[in-house]
Design an enzyme around this catalytic site. Structure first.
Site, PDB file in Angstrom:
ATOM      1  N   ARG A   1       0.875  -1.332  -0.092  1.00  0.00           N
ATOM      2  CA  ARG A   1       0.058   0.070   0.156  1.00  0.00           C
ATOM      3  C   ARG A   1       0.857   1.207   0.077  1.00  0.00           C
ATOM      4  O   ARG A   1       0.335   2.322  -0.607  1.00  0.00           O
ATOM      5  CB  ARG A   1      -1.147  -0.303   1.218  1.00  0.00           C
ATOM      6  CG  ARG A   1      -2.110  -1.173   0.931  1.00  0.00           C
ATOM      7  CD  ARG A   1      -2.973  -1.428   1.840  1.00  0.00           C
ATOM      8  NE  ARG A   1      -2.557  -1.766   3.214  1.00  0.00           N
ATOM      9  CZ  ARG A   1      -2.231  -3.199   3.400  1.00  0.00           C
ATOM     10  NH1 ARG A   1      -2.479  -4.124   2.516  1.00  0.00           N
ATOM     11  NH2 ARG A   1      -1.751  -3.544   4.448  1.00  0.00           N
TER      12      ARG A   1
ATOM     13  N   GLU B   1       2.869  -7.958  12.894  1.00  0.00           N
ATOM     14  CA  GLU B   1       2.002  -8.622  14.043  1.00  0.00           C
ATOM     15  C   GLU B   1       1.320 -10.005  13.745  1.00  0.00           C
ATOM     16  O   GLU B   1       0.818 -10.623  14.728  1.00  0.00           O
ATOM     17  CB  GLU B   1       0.839  -7.767  13.970  1.00  0.00           C
ATOM     18  CG  GLU B   1      -0.168  -7.161  12.796  1.00  0.00           C
ATOM     19  CD  GLU B   1       0.375  -6.355  11.730  1.00  0.00           C
ATOM     20  OE1 GLU B   1      -0.289  -5.828  11.083  1.00  0.00           O
ATOM     21  OE2 GLU B   1       1.771  -6.337  11.907  1.00  0.00           O
TER      22      GLU B   1
END
Length: 188
Positions: free
Chosen positions: A71, A108
């Site tokens: 992104r 994460e």
């Protein structure tokens, strides 16, 4: 900065934050994914977002914008174009066609490796590193390390979203990386 300009930036940041979609339990249970797709689809939101970044960096002495896969590849080239700068892609392993250097990191929900062309920038280049969000900070740190290994200076890391509860923004700042984010979301 004048009070009216400060208020306009706060209003713009709120406008962007209201358009970020939260997708629960994606890509795995327990993760709240912050989806910027609605921001990108809304012409007013996309323009507002890019304008926030342009106003931040218009007077900075920069040589390039670097964007993190994937992104950061959406925002980075637009910002580079608006600032009349070049764009440096930092991609997932195995995606760049020329000679590369790589850096692995934890995120994460797993681990990954990113790469940069060995000639993507030169010593002394001043670069802003861009991505969509900061979670654990692993991707940004890996990008910073790669750019610095090529001799560049990361002037600032920039993202649309900060997820401060995941610790990435603290990690970056403690590592000496200035960080600018448009908005933040509490929780995971």
């Amino acid at each position: 900065m004048s009070q009216s300009l400060s208020n306009a930036r706060l209003d713009a940041a709120r406008f962007i934050q209201e358009r970020v979609r939260t997708v629960d339990d994606w890509p795995q249970p327990g993760v709240q994914f912050r989806d910027i797709t609605p921001v990108l689809q809304d012409r007013r939101a996309l323009r507002t977002l890019i304008d926030l970044f342009v106003q931040r960096y218009i007077d900075a002495k920069l040589d390039a914008i670097a964007g993190l896969d994937a992104r950061g590849f959406i925002i980075g080239p637009i910002l580079a174009y608006e600032l009349s700068l070049g764009f440096v892609p930092i991609r997932k392993k195995g995606k760049l066609p020329y000679k590369t250097i790589s850096q692995s990191y934890e995120l994460e929900y797993g681990s990954a490796t990113v790469e940069i062309h060995e000639d993507a920038c030169k010593p002394g280049d001043r670069i802003v590193l861009v991505d969509d969000l900061v979670a654990t900070g692993g991707t940004m740190m890996a990008g910073k390390i790669l750019l610095e290994r090529l001799g560049a200076t990361v002037v600032e890391a920039a993202a649309i979203i900060d997820l401060p509860d995941l610790g990435g923004s603290t990690l970056l700042r403690e590592a000496g990386v200035p960080l600018y984010t448009v908005c933040e979301f509490a929780g995971h």
